[in-house]
Design an enzyme around this catalytic site. Sequence first.
Site, PDB file in Angstrom:
ATOM      1  N   LYS A  11      33.587  44.078  45.376  1.00 44.11           N
ATOM      2  CA  LYS A  11      34.486  44.572  46.432  1.00 44.11           C
ATOM      3  C   LYS A  11      34.580  46.094  46.385  1.00 44.11           C
ATOM      4  O   LYS A  11      34.299  46.712  45.338  1.00 44.11           O
ATOM      5  CB  LYS A  11      35.886  43.979  46.297  1.00 44.11           C
ATOM      6  CG  LYS A  11      36.621  44.249  44.970  1.00 44.11           C
ATOM      7  CD  LYS A  11      37.353  45.567  44.869  1.00 44.11           C
ATOM      8  CE  LYS A  11      37.968  45.805  43.493  1.00 44.11           C
ATOM      9  NZ  LYS A  11      38.429  47.159  43.241  1.00 44.11           N
ATOM     10  N   ASP A 137      42.787  40.812  40.734  1.00 47.82           N
ATOM     11  CA  ASP A 137      41.862  40.789  41.881  1.00 47.82           C
ATOM     12  C   ASP A 137      41.211  39.421  42.088  1.00 47.82           C
ATOM     13  O   ASP A 137      40.478  39.221  43.065  1.00 47.82           O
ATOM     14  CB  ASP A 137      40.742  41.829  41.688  1.00 47.82           C
ATOM     15  CG  ASP A 137      41.249  43.262  41.854  1.00 47.82           C
ATOM     16  OD1 ASP A 137      42.352  43.444  42.405  1.00 47.82           O
ATOM     17  OD2 ASP A 137      40.527  44.189  41.435  1.00 47.82           O
TER      18      ASP A 137
END
Length: 280
Positions: A11, A137
């Site tokens: 990401k 995350d």
Amino acid sequence: MITIELEAPCKVNYRLDVLRRRADGYHDLRMIMQRVDLCDTITMTLSDTPGVRVTCGSAGVPDGPGNIAWRAAHSLLQQSGSSSGVEITIHKKIPVAAGLGGGSSDAATVLMGVNRLLELGLSDQELMAMGVKLGADVPFFIFKKTAVAQGIGELLTPLDEVPEAWLLLVNPRLPVSTAWVYQNLKLTNRDTISPVPNSYRTIHDLCAVLANDLEAVTIGRHPVIREIKERLVREGAAGALMSGSGPTVFGIFEEEATARACAGKLAAGHDWFCAVVKTL
Ligand code: ATP
């Protein structure tokens, strides 16, 4: 023998605001998170021998319980009471400790893969609740949509609209500890925060919100990050930002060809990791 092979993407953060430090040591954040198609490959095989075995063979990544993927599989095996075992092989392509969430994505992918292997039938919500205990995350990689993440990262709202983009990831191969960055962040606690749009039509709309509260801390220690940002913009990126706690910097491009030309120029004469990736 049942085997599943899955790709674990990384990401970038288009935006990272740190709101406050919490009593439990975590920070309340607001992030805009985007998955991109640079992936680790994870193979998971069901075994009659109980327990979890992880083989990674990548420098700086442990094989045993120190590996977040090991902990993900272990927590699912424990919760399900299964007497089976799982063999996991991780082929790492995502740079480690880079601000790209590679470990979190590996953990999310193992939760999803082992859920299928053991036919546990857990929902994404249930896997996300397990995931946040492994890393802030992790839920985002189970959510699988570009999102605004709040809390420590677990409260996820999908964006209404986000443009596809080509990104050039540049990592100067410096070790950056996330814990060190947060320890050195001079935080003014904020109760209110300026809103960000939930919809982006063009990459220029996205570039207007690019900001990362952790960037100044990491640049203070590693000024090369500023140099990379400036080079990216000079060579044609519409915008550039450090991702997470760094040190990876990404540039945003409308055209793949411009991103690749920029990669060629930045790679020349440097030992930087450069990868052209597409948003997912
Ligand atoms: P974070 O912001 O959570 O630190 P990151 O993308 O900067 O994420 P990771 O690549 O996830 O960093 O690695 C952080 C640390 O986690 C490394 O020091 C590494 O040794 C450890 N680690 C454990 N398991 C893994 C894994 N499967 N992949 C990568 N790193 C792992």
